[in-house]
Write an enzyme that holds these catalytic residues in place. Sequence first.
Site, short mmCIF file in Angstrom:
data_model
loop_
_atom_site.label_atom_id
_atom_site.label_comp_id
_atom_site.label_asym_id
_atom_site.label_seq_id
_atom_site.Cartn_x
_atom_site.Cartn_y
_atom_site.Cartn_z
N GLU A 231 -19.82 -6.74 9.46
CA GLU A 231 -20.77 -6.00 10.29
C GLU A 231 -21.80 -6.91 10.97
O GLU A 231 -22.18 -6.66 12.12
CB GLU A 231 -21.48 -4.94 9.45
CG GLU A 231 -20.59 -3.82 8.96
CD GLU A 231 -19.81 -4.15 7.70
OE1 GLU A 231 -18.99 -3.32 7.27
OE2 GLU A 231 -20.03 -5.27 7.15
N LYS B 193 0.84 -1.20 0.00
CA LYS B 193 0.00 0.00 0.00
C LYS B 193 0.87 1.25 0.00
O LYS B 193 1.87 1.32 0.71
CB LYS B 193 -0.93 0.01 1.21
CG LYS B 193 -2.28 -0.62 0.95
CD LYS B 193 -3.32 -0.15 1.95
CE LYS B 193 -4.71 -0.56 1.51
NZ LYS B 193 -5.77 -0.02 2.37
N ARG C 295 -25.99 -3.40 6.64
CA ARG C 295 -25.75 -4.82 6.38
C ARG C 295 -26.09 -5.69 7.60
O ARG C 295 -26.05 -6.91 7.51
CB ARG C 295 -24.28 -5.02 6.01
CG ARG C 295 -23.79 -4.05 4.95
CD ARG C 295 -22.35 -4.29 4.59
NE ARG C 295 -22.26 -5.09 3.38
CZ ARG C 295 -21.12 -5.49 2.84
NH1 ARG C 295 -19.97 -5.19 3.40
NH2 ARG C 295 -21.11 -6.22 1.74
#
Length: 639
Positions: free
Chosen positions: A367, A283, A395
Amino acid sequence: MFITLLSSINSPADIKSLSFDQLDALAAEIRRSIIDVVGKNGGHLASNLGLVELTIALHRVFNSPQDALIFDVSHQCYTHKLLTGRYSKFSTLRQKDGLSGFTKQSESVHDFFDNGHSSTSISSALGLEMARKILGKSGKSVCIIGDGALTGGLALEALSNAGQISKNLIVILNDNQMSIDQNTGAISRYLSSLTMTRHYQSFRHNIDWFVEKVPGINRILTKFVHRFKRGLKGFLLSNNFFTDLGFEYVGPLNGHDIRELVLLLNRVKHMNRPVVVHVVTKKGKGYSPAEHNPERFHGIGPFITTDGTVEKFDNVSFTEAFSSSLMALAEKRNDIACITAAMAKGTGLASFARHYPDRFFDVGIAEEHAVTFAGGLAKGGILPIVCIYSTFIQRAVDQLIHDISLQNFKAIFVLDRAGAVPSDGETHQGIFDIALFRPIPGLRIMSPASARDLDLCLNYAAENEKSTVIRYPKMSCPTELDVFSKPVEEGRGILVPAFEYETSFAPDADSESISRTKKILFVCTGGMFSEVLNAGRALSFDDVIADIYTLRFIKPFDFNYFLDIAKKYEGIVFVEDGIITGGISEYLASLCAESGITNFCVKAFQEKYYQQGSRAEVCEEAGLSPDELKKSALELIKK
């Protein structure tokens, strides 16, 4: 900026004839372009810098849009946009009427889905593949998913199904050992352990080459080689999760070596079975500030590109205010545990995680699990505080109903980014939580309007028995007013008289002039207080007194208390940073009508999806700007 190659790329076909040296130069230009544009507009930087070479290799090998490239979450699709004819518009990234920060079907035939939530790509790609199979169409389905997104249950469900029915699915596993915050959990550690498999892949490809060269190969030799490879795989890839599911496994590959990627992807392209290609990337690749602090540069506002510094603001944000209140509460109570779904920094939990690591749980991008896990903690005697963005808590509606409310477990749900969310667009607007959660029995919903108000709401929720949702926007907190220190009373909001914020209406002003003015009442959720306050100040120039009733409680709601206040005004403007259908404003307006109060209007988000823009631009599109609120109030006065 001097561009040579990038400005000449109008479609993926334009890179297929470039030499590898030219592709390396193209990668450098793309990286520079991404840094420059994100530096001006804000956006997702570290993840996009890590995916430059991989995206180039994918477009070099596959033929989009015949082959579908599907990016999971798709916040890392900036290189994809630059290679698919959108370079001339790239400077408009995340701006109103500009390019989306995610893939978007209306922008390009190369974008197959509007995707801004995690762990969906494998399900979407598999469905697309099956549709093409039914209709007799050709083409590979290629999904690019990070190791962080694999912590989501939806991705694992899709992998299980794909291993049984797929032939043309390719899963590119982008292993950067980080999603938004540092990845935790068994899957991330498992992927790291697969580095040994390069030996297997090399040996396997040598066998394939040898078999292809043997003239007149018969079925017996083919079966023998297949069984031999399975045995070798069992020896070198013992307990390989992907092969156990029915996938071929390739990797790990260097995600920044275009030559290696193109070589292996060309081989993978011709496989007639589902494949996982394990690619290791870094990253922030190529930009040292992002390499050294990828969390900070995951999603970032405008910054100075020379050194990565970000402008700091004096006002405390709601997220920062929550973090401070939480730390003060945690010092007083040792029965509090905090849960997040890969959003520790974004939800203000980083400080809590450092100070109380034994009471902090980052469950990954899961979640549903976060909410049900909170129910288990509550059963065991802990007070769980679940911190998730409003758009992502969608969700876990079933879990909040079945695993919290139905069983009378107590938990606190802190919804950051409620209401209008700048720059991220349709997939991230936090406008559905009120309508989704207001019908749930026994659930309290609170909507603080300031930092002090938020602190009182959090402490009230901690001391009382019911589960509570506390929602607030992504913005700086308004200037504190004395009324926000009012003690919390169940079901009651806060009345902010005009003289609290507008001196011309102070009690000691000319009483005769005040008596001639019109009085209007704004009734707003806490996240809209700033816009309502500015509308009220503007109305003072039209000799209109605009008092404000902030909905500290969306549920339960003391309507009789409110009705006694509302009867004193010539008009009421309900203002809500949520969807109008099923919202609190629509409900209160109907109760007012039943009680004989008819001069009102409701201002809320309509039944549509709102595109990216600044907070002010999103509110303006929704008719929630201060000017629109003032206009609505004046129209009521005229009646």
